[in-house]
Design an enzyme around this catalytic site. Structure first.
Site, PDB file in Angstrom:
ATOM      1  N   ARG A 337     -36.521  50.179  78.067  1.00 53.72           N
ATOM      2  CA  ARG A 337     -36.679  49.044  77.507  1.00 53.72           C
ATOM      3  C   ARG A 337     -36.358  47.793  78.297  1.00 53.72           C
ATOM      4  NH1 ARG A 337     -34.315  50.782  71.715  1.00 53.72           N
ATOM      5  NH2 ARG A 337     -35.819  52.169  71.031  1.00 53.72           N
ATOM      6  N   HIS A 408     -32.097  43.432  70.217  1.00 56.15           N
ATOM      7  CA  HIS A 408     -32.002  44.674  69.354  1.00 56.15           C
ATOM      8  C   HIS A 408     -30.707  45.119  69.341  1.00 56.15           C
ATOM      9  CE1 HIS A 408     -33.537  47.882  67.460  1.00 56.15           C
ATOM     10  NE2 HIS A 408     -33.571  48.892  68.349  1.00 56.15           N
ATOM     11  N   LEU A 448     -29.294  56.583  67.532  1.00 53.57           N
ATOM     12  CA  LEU A 448     -29.022  57.573  66.224  1.00 53.57           C
ATOM     13  C   LEU A 448     -28.589  58.902  66.685  1.00 53.57           C
ATOM     14  CD1 LEU A 448     -32.781  57.433  64.675  1.00 53.57           C
ATOM     15  CD2 LEU A 448     -30.780  55.930  64.133  1.00 53.57           C
TER      16      LEU A 448
END
Length: 645
Positions: A337, A408, A448
């Site tokens: 990213r 983010h 996650l």
């Protein structure tokens, strides 16, 4: 302060199993004598609360939502990593470990990251047993797709709503324990302070968001599971209520804050449209499996597109620059990213950005639809395409999506040791609230993974070691003067907000802070800009405390008051982020100092001087924080210039 990471000795692959065997245990009948507070009920908090209650501990779980199902974890879209190697494409626990260490630009502990990769395989089995509807191949096996920073397919997913489905699994486990009475779920309640007495965390002070009542809660241990601090930038992909207050108040009580300047900018977000926006929308990284990122080759064509004189579909292949594929042939559109975000910024800075603002690039699915058919693409990403069309009013099956980087995830957070304990004994931090596993950049689909690893598979072992050490009698009553003092501090701050009676709204201060942070401590930073930002934040802080206007009263539902406390903390955190970025004279991952880059514009680390975790120690109001350093040792990977070419 000496930082003891408590990384166990021995071979990397044996550290966690050896460590678990060496931890003290609490026998089953004694577990019911211990009380544990869990603050936050997202993936980390819900999984921790459910797991600890299942073991027999008495758990109080706090959320400022009306239900744990509203936690920001539901917003995660693309998937969760695990080293199952179902694709038989060369994946392994060590490869997931290596990709994560490399993706974090060698600024994370080997021991923590290997443990994360090791327990990842158990997470999938746990979630399948809970009924999480992962996507499956035609034959019934769980499906995988690729994410940035990896050349294997290891990401398990549930269409574009993986976070929501995983949270529902954790929520079902939590609800079971609420029903049995082992978890007391306390909703609409915000933690505003940690109570420390005798050098240990003893409980928390909260405010009921409906009645305004200030209350204390006592426990043997406290777990902070409240997510990240991306909303310091005002505009981010985070839910608007996401904040740093729980972690920051713990920091001011003695918990060190690590690597605050490590901020992840996600490359695949819907671009900003105007100053009226208060939030940005994420488009899953999974879209880069099939979408191709490009801009016009010439500024002239880009200008015509911005003016509405050309459409994206009017440009032929030889008029397009697929810049990620061109610069990074090995990884293409699936670079990490931070790399994808910086390159999108570069082409927009050159004047080749699209959208009316010029701050957007295309994510094009025409080739994938032609190759696989619309139905296949719809099955993979249908809900994401629908969301995009509702917001932008363009059909992404027919015209390329427009995307641009946005704040983010935050890799910084409370410093924790291998047991997830902060520098305050008895106070733990899990998930995004801690700093531990991602280094300077998080690879996609690993948030996650970390939240559930911490909650399901790490804290149930490590918290027992501490509890067995202190014993069940070592608990402080809420009638203790330390609790009363903490309550009074919270009440005094509330009264201070309400008596300023200034002329400017809380939201306007938050927006101004966000502009400063994005401009000078965002996708790229330099010393001159950071020094300017520090002075601007200090001025903003003085103005905030003299001119903010908080409407309403303290003994009622008052969202303006809630927001004021969070923005006050964001302003203080923002200054620390700037200090941290100034102190780190290198570029690594999401921390990109313009003075330190290669000739090709890539991050240039300084391993000789900055191979450490920066852990900041609060010294008092309006005093500079003290920098403590935890040296990072690498025995199993070689520190090399990160390359995805």
């Amino acid at each position: 302060m000496k930082l003891e990471s408590k990384i166990p000795e021995g071979p990397l692959a044996e550290k966690w199993s050896r460590h678990k065997f060496g931890l003290k245990l609490v026998n089953p009948s004694n577990k019911r004598k211990y009380d544990i507070i869990v603050v936050g009920t997202g993936l980390a908090g819900a999984s921790a609360a459910a797991s600890l209650a299942e073991l027999g501990y008495n758990v109080k779980a706090f959320t400022f939502h009306d239900s744990p199902r509203r936690a920001h974890s539901i917003a995660a879209q693309g998937g969760i990593n695990a080293a199952k190697n179902y694709q038989n494409d060369g994946d392994s626990i060590f490869r997931l470990f290596y990709d994560t260490i490399k993706g974090g630009d060698y600024r994370a502990r080997e021991g923590n990251v290997y443990r994360l990769a090791e327990v990842s395989v158990n997470i999938i089995d746990q979630c399948v047993a809970q009924g999480v509807p992962f996507a499956r191949e035609y034959g019934g096996l769980l499906a995988n797709r690729s994410f940035g920073g990896a050349q294997v397919s290891r990401t398990f997913y549930a269409r574009g709503q993986t976070g929501q489905q995983l949270l529902l699994g954790a929520y079902s486990a939590l609800s079971r324990q609420v029903t049995t009475g082992k978890v007391k779920l306390i909703t609409r309640t915000e933690m505003l302070d940690v109570v420390v007495e005798g050098g240990k965390a003893r409980g928390i002070v909260t405010r009921n968001l409906i009645t305004g009542k200030i209350e204390s809660h006592s426990a043997h241990a406290v777990l902070i599971c409240t997510g990240g601090y991306g909303n310091v930038f005002y505009l981010s992909t985070n839910a608007m209520n996401s904040n740093v207050t729980a972690a920051w108040r713990a920091h001011k009580r003695g918990a060190l804050f690590a690597n605050p300047c490590y901020t992840q900018i996600h490359p695949t977000c819907i671009p900003v449209k105007g100053d009226y926006q208060s939030k940005l929308t994420l488009m899953s990284e999974s879209l880069r499996n099939d979408g191709r990122v490009w801009v016009p080759k010439t500024k002239e064509d880009a200008e015509k597109i911005r003016k509405g004189q050309l459409k994206a579909t009017d440009l032929s292949e030889d008029q397009r620059d697929y810049f990620l594929e061109r610069r990074y042939p090995s990884f293409g559109n699936l670079v990490p990213r931070d790399v994808a975000s910086r390159n999108a910024k570069y082409v927009c800075d050159e004047g080749r950005g699209v959208a009316s603002t010029g701050l957007a690039v295309y994510l094009d699915f025409a080739d994938a639809i032609k190759r696989d058919g619309k139905k296949t693409i719809e099955a993979k990403y249908g809900n994401l395409f629908e969301m995009y069309e509702k917001i932008i009013d363009e059909n992404p099956y027919e015209t390329p999506m427009m995307i641009y980087p946005a704040v983010h995830y935050t890799m910084g957070g409370l410093w924790v040791d291998y047991n997830l304990m902060t520098t305050i004994p008895g106070l733990y931090a899990l998930g995004e609230a801690n700093f531990s596993d991602h280094g300077a950049n998080r690879l996609g689909a690993s948030a996650l993974m970390q939240g559930l690893a911490d909650g399901y598979f790490v804290i149930p072992y490590t918290v027992g070691d501490y509890l067995a050490t202190i014993g069940p009698a070592d608990k402080v009553s809420v009638e203790n003067p330390t609790f009363k003092e903490a309550e009074q501090n919270v009440i005094s701050m509330t009264e201070r907000f309400l008596t300023i009676k200034g002329t400017e709204t809380v939201d306007s201060f938050h927006k101004r802070l966000g502009h400063i942070m994005w401009e000078y401590c965002g996708m790229s930073r330099n010393a001159e800009g950071l020094k300017k930002a520090k002075a601007m934040i200090q001025d903003l802080r003085k103005e905030f405390w003299s001119n903010v206007r908080v409407m309403g009263e303290g003994d009622e539902m008052n969202q303006s008051l809630e927001h004021a406390g969070r923005v006050a903390d964001f302003i203080e955190l923002g200054e620390l982020m700037v200090d941290d970025a100034l102190a780190r004279n290198e570029s690594c991952g999401g921390h990109f100092r313009e003075e330190f880059q290669t000739e090709e514009g890539e991050a240039l680390r300084d391993d000789a001087n900055f191979t450490y975790v920066a852990a900041w120690q609060y010294q008092g109001d309006n005093k500079p924080e003290l920098l403590n350093k935890e040296s990072l040792e690498f025995e199993n990977v070689k520190l090399t210039q990160r390359s995805y070419k």
